[in-house]
Motif scaffolding. Structure first.
Motif, short mmCIF file in Angstrom:
data_model
loop_
_atom_site.label_atom_id
_atom_site.label_comp_id
_atom_site.label_asym_id
_atom_site.label_seq_id
_atom_site.Cartn_x
_atom_site.Cartn_y
_atom_site.Cartn_z
N THR A 159 -24.33 14.34 5.83
CA THR A 159 -25.23 13.20 6.03
C THR A 159 -24.91 12.51 7.35
N ARG A 160 -23.65 12.26 7.61
CA ARG A 160 -23.24 11.61 8.87
C ARG A 160 -23.64 12.50 10.06
N PHE A 161 -23.38 13.79 9.96
CA PHE A 161 -23.72 14.74 11.01
C PHE A 161 -25.22 14.67 11.34
N TYR A 162 -26.07 14.72 10.31
CA TYR A 162 -27.50 14.71 10.57
C TYR A 162 -28.00 13.36 11.05
N THR A 163 -27.30 12.30 10.75
CA THR A 163 -27.63 11.00 11.35
C THR A 163 -27.51 11.10 12.86
N TYR A 164 -26.44 11.72 13.33
CA TYR A 164 -26.24 11.90 14.77
C TYR A 164 -27.24 12.88 15.37
N VAL A 165 -27.49 13.97 14.67
CA VAL A 165 -28.43 14.98 15.17
C VAL A 165 -29.83 14.39 15.32
N MET A 177 -31.49 17.23 20.33
CA MET A 177 -31.30 18.01 19.11
C MET A 177 -32.37 17.78 18.05
N ALA A 178 -32.89 16.58 17.96
CA ALA A 178 -33.80 16.23 16.88
C ALA A 178 -34.98 17.20 16.73
N PRO A 179 -35.60 17.65 17.82
CA PRO A 179 -36.74 18.56 17.65
C PRO A 179 -36.40 19.87 16.93
#
Length: 122
Positions: free
Chosen positions: A15-21, A27-29
Motif C-alpha cells: 500500500t505504501r509503495f503504490y502510494t508513491y508510485v 510511474m503512475a501511467p
C-alpha cells in the motif's frame, strides 16, 4: 523498527509503495487501469510476497506475462524499473528493518533486473 512478520505487514508495504508510485508522474501511467483490474493486481502482489517470505503457496502464475502484456500498451523502460525500485526501497525502509525487509529489497532488485533484461535487453 520491526521486521516484516505477516501478510498484514506485506499489505502495508505494498500500500505504501503504490502510494508513491501513483504520486510519481513518470510511474503512475504504467499502473493506470480499471479499479477491478488494479484490485486483482494488488491481491496477486500480496500473494507473491506472502509466498516468497512465508511459503504460503498463495501465489499462482508466472511473473513475466503481466509485465510483457503491460509493456505492449505502455513501454516499460529501464528508467521505470529504477523508479520502481526506488519507491520499493523507500517504502520498505520507512516501515521495516530486518532479515525479511532486506530480503524483499534484494528480491525486488533481482526481479527488476531480470524483467528489465527480458523487456529491454539490458
Amino acid at each position: 523498527m520491526k521486521d516484516i512478520e505477516s501478510r498484514e505487514d506485506i499489505i502495508a508495504l505494498v500500500t505504501r509503495f503504490y502510494t508513491y508510485v501513483h504520486a510519481d508522474e513518470f510511474m503512475a501511467p504504467v499502473f493506470q487501469m480499471p479499479k477491478e483490474q488494479f484490485d486483482r493486481h494488488l491481491i496477486r502482489t500480496y500473494n507473491f510476497w506472502d509466498n516468497w517470505l512465508f511459503q504460503t503457496g498463495e501465489y499462482k502464475g508466472g511473473l513475466m506475462w503481466a509485465h510483457i502484456e503491460r509493456n505492449e500498451t505502455h513501454r516499460i523502460t529501464t528508467k521505470h524499473f529504477e523508479h520502481w525500485l526506488a519507491h520499493w526501497f523507500r517504502a520498505t525502509d520507512e516501515l521495516y528493518s530486518g532479515k525479511n525487509a532486506d530480503f524483499v529489497k534484494s528480491k525486488a532488485l533481482e526481479l527488476g533486473q531480470f524483467i528489465n533484461q527480458r523487456l529491454n535487453g539490458h
